[in-house]
Motif scaffolding. Sequence first.
Motif: not given
Length: 638
Positions: A355-362
């Motif tokens: 499961n590839k997911i995307s992140f908000c980098l913070v």
Amino acid sequence: MGENTLIICCFNPDYELEQKRFYIGTLKTTTVRKFGFQISIYLSFLFSNVSAQTFSNNIVTSIPDINEVLEIPVTVNGLPSAINSAFGLSNICLNLSHPYIGELTIVLKSPDGMDSVKLLWHDGGNTAINSAICITEAGDEFIATYPTIGTSSYFGEEDNNEMNNGRNPNGIWRLRITDVIPNNAGTINSVSISFENNPPVSHSRIFGCSLSTPWGCKCPDGSIDCDLLPDMINSKLALDDNYEQANEIRFSVATPNIGAGPLEMKGSNTECFCDATPVPCGTICPAGQELKHNVYQTIYHRAGNTMTISTRLAGQMEFHPTHNHIHVDHWTNNSLRIKTADPNPTHWPIIGSSNKISFCLVNLGNCDSYPGYCIDQSGNTVHNADVANLNFGVFTGCGLEQGIYPGNVDIYNAIQEGQSIPVGGLCNGSYYLVSITDPDNSVLESNHSNNWSYTRIHIVQQPGNCCRAGFYADTLHGIDSLIVHFIDSSIAIPNQWHWDFGDGFNSTEQFPTHTYLHPGNYSVTLSTESETGCKDSITKTNYISVQSSSPITGISVTSSPNPFTDHLVLGFVMPEELMTSISVYDAIGRKLHSEKAVVPKGISSIILPFYKISLSKGLYFIKINAKDYSKVCKMIKR
């Protein structure tokens, strides 16, 4: 002013009681004749501050939870026209209510709009705040290193005295608050700004790395010329402590930065795509596609006392309308796997849906506020004090500009979208959950080899009790004294193994190594039992082919496995390199496939990928011709 002039200083007592200040300035001039002298009397008042002045805004205001700037105005008037080290800004006090203080950035901007000072920048750990705090150069703690903000005084991210530079303080000061992460709302209950005589002198900055002070930035190699790169890791503790299951495995992933520089990613906002088609940014893509932006990584380079900045393409980011913010694509890859003898879990076979997911980098916290999340490659715990250039960075958040500063941690919790892997159809038992940060190596960082972590998990809620034995070997053909490594690929992971190597020897290891001493074709059997008590076995007939190490005087061909499923391995022993013809016939003699291959001298093998020919189940004949040699093998497809 001549010798006949007398200056009389006085003050207005009523004004002093109201404002607690003295002034100096001419009110009027009176001429008096006495004793033959002309005396000019200047009625004046003293203009020098003797006590603190505080200006406030006590209106309770909600902090937007959508990454927008909230401005709180504070009107200042009646002060001298210039503030400096003699009389100037002393502290800023805030009364805040927020469940996650690390989500906030707070900046104070001067009335002329020319300068600002950072007060909070994702600081104070990962806990709630419901109290007043003051930012002052006389603070007790450096706010960036304090794990939990309480009612106290701190010296902030930047020096308050940068404002005491001769500017006019009168006018509207603006406190700018941004909640960079959604889902946690808060309020600002009051703001006060204080001025006084002799404001506290600048606190010695513990961490001096910034764009304006590159000489304070540390290079990992001890030099003064280097790229300040991030080192992104994947926290094992986050996987260990935060997974749950039902019809799917849900889990948390944390990606700390233990490097010497920030990971900063910025969407281009001019290079956008629907799928692979370039479109204007802001386009609504058809068929449910999400608009993608090219994203660029910012690289900071210290060269002595100079800081230079460059950018490089580092993948894409996409806009998620359900979150109302942008995520960096493929930031983590999460999968359910079974273990092999390879020490690198990123090479293990995937048996659950990846499961590839995307992140908000913070920045959501730091190494000290999440103990045990920051681990170096040697297994040592990394603390804030161990991180070169802690908190160095320019931007973070969930907009087009995102980033994780050195010593900071970003976390996606199990409840958030995309943090799951379906497990329907799998057997109850043990598996490994493997998480890889930046699996495509899109980001330039100092170390790519520590971007993964894994944890053993136990699936217990599937119906029935099942297991499936499986294995493979690293080599199938060779000469006598052939060393073969066997790899267990059973699902779920067994807790008991029994191997029969076909030559009278056995093993109970999971990944045994066996030496075949004599020529022959050997069938191998693996019998397993899982922790749930499920038993299974598998036999691969004539799986290992061993030839004599005596000098090669003729041609020899072997074939395995038999029966075969999707591929067949032909083993050759050749006295010389020969062009060889390989043909496949069905049971009534029709030629279905043929190919030619140059077979080298000595022992070698060729794999026939029959899944490309779409053979049905049944009997087939393989005919091999090489020079004056010919052989026909009878094979069964199952």
